[in-house]
Design a protein around this motif. Structure first.
Motif, PDB file in Angstrom:
ATOM      1  N   HIS A 149      28.383  51.381  41.448  1.00 40.86           N
ATOM      2  CA  HIS A 149      28.312  50.355  40.450  1.00 40.86           C
ATOM      3  C   HIS A 149      28.632  51.142  39.121  1.00 40.86           C
ATOM      4  N   LYS A 150      29.423  50.331  38.223  1.00 44.66           N
ATOM      5  CA  LYS A 150      29.677  51.088  36.633  1.00 44.66           C
ATOM      6  C   LYS A 150      29.111  49.838  35.739  1.00 44.66           C
ATOM      7  N   TYR A 151      28.397  50.402  34.904  1.00 43.83           N
ATOM      8  CA  TYR A 151      27.587  49.954  33.772  1.00 43.83           C
ATOM      9  C   TYR A 151      28.586  50.212  32.619  1.00 43.83           C
ATOM     10  N   VAL A 152      29.201  49.212  31.881  1.00 40.74           N
ATOM     11  CA  VAL A 152      30.082  49.533  30.788  1.00 40.74           C
ATOM     12  C   VAL A 152      29.387  48.883  29.310  1.00 40.74           C
ATOM     13  N   VAL A 173      35.262  42.926  32.372  1.00 39.48           N
ATOM     14  CA  VAL A 173      35.587  44.361  33.082  1.00 39.48           C
ATOM     15  C   VAL A 173      36.090  44.002  34.607  1.00 39.48           C
ATOM     16  N   GLU A 174      37.166  44.401  34.952  1.00 39.24           N
ATOM     17  CA  GLU A 174      37.987  43.922  36.348  1.00 39.24           C
ATOM     18  C   GLU A 174      37.907  44.950  37.523  1.00 39.24           C
ATOM     19  N   TRP A 175      37.366  46.280  36.868  1.00 38.63           N
ATOM     20  CA  TRP A 175      37.303  47.001  38.195  1.00 38.63           C
ATOM     21  C   TRP A 175      36.013  46.852  39.168  1.00 38.63           C
ATOM     22  N   ILE A 221      40.005  54.499  31.226  1.00 38.52           N
ATOM     23  CA  ILE A 221      40.799  55.709  31.818  1.00 38.52           C
ATOM     24  C   ILE A 221      40.558  55.317  33.381  1.00 38.52           C
ATOM     25  N   PHE A 222      39.367  55.219  33.803  1.00 39.94           N
ATOM     26  CA  PHE A 222      38.928  55.182  35.087  1.00 39.94           C
ATOM     27  C   PHE A 222      39.606  54.062  35.939  1.00 39.94           C
TER      28      PHE A 222
END
Length: 201
Positions: free
Chosen positions: A89-92, A100-102, A67-68
């Protein structure tokens, strides 16, 4: 030690599902998506902005990440949150994603509980778990949540995913700060404080 902070919007009856819009999460036939905006107010936005001042990363489950990642990279640059959300920073945590491309995103490898335990020992600021109900519940079950930052809005939905669902581990909470906005939203910050006590009147 970095803190894991669960940041969540809730209805008065504890529903966290699809606050942002009807298309956000219709799982299990949920028909109340977009419940937050009609009961939102400026003070809530100010409080949420403050949640990010002491944090430099987010920890997201796959659904929230999707979504984000579909919204923030092309969001209005005049929105003060746009730069913040894209630069953090995003940890998924995902069992299905292979990449992850973002920008500034990292896919956690292996068991999520082990990965988060390791993440807490790394250098950096606090880490916000945003949305990501299944992930938040996993972290709660393993004692990895250091703080809850909740907005509890004056609306009852009756159905939907709840942050504290059946089977949640009984936990005493220490209130750090609690206030109510002019629109009636409770903004609460709480820290786990061992097991609940029980007594009689």
């Amino acid at each position: 030690m970095r803190k894991i902070i669960v940041c969540t919007f809730l209805t008065l009856d504890g529903v966290m599902q699809a606050p942002g819009g009807p298309e956000e999460d219709a799982e299990s036939g949920f028909e109340h998506g977009g419940w937050q905006k009609p009961v939102d107010d400026e003070e809530v936005g100010t409080a949420i902005a403050g949640w990010y001042e002491s944090s430099d990363a987010m920890l997201l489950g796959r659904k929230t990440y999707d979504i984000f990642a579909s919204y923030w990279p092309t969001a209005d640059p005049d929105n003060p949150f746009t730069e913040r959300m894209n630069s953090m920073h995003k940890y998924v945590a995902s069992r299905t994603l292979t990449s992850v491309e973002w920008q500034n995103s990292t896919l956690l490898e292996g068991d999520v509980v082990d990965a988060v335990r390791e993440l807490k020992t790394t250098d950096g600021g606090n880490i916000n778990v945003v949305g990501s109900g299944d992930l938040a519940q996993t972290l709660m079950r393993h004692g990895l949540v250091d703080e809850y930052r909740l907005t509890i809005h004056p609306v009852i939905i009756g159905t939907g995913k709840r942050l504290f669902a059946d089977g949640a581990i009984p936990t005493a909470l220490e209130p750090v700060s609690v206030s109510t906005t002019k629109g009636g939203t409770i903004v609460g910050v709480y820290r786990p404080n061992g097991k609940p006590s029980y007594d009689s009147y």
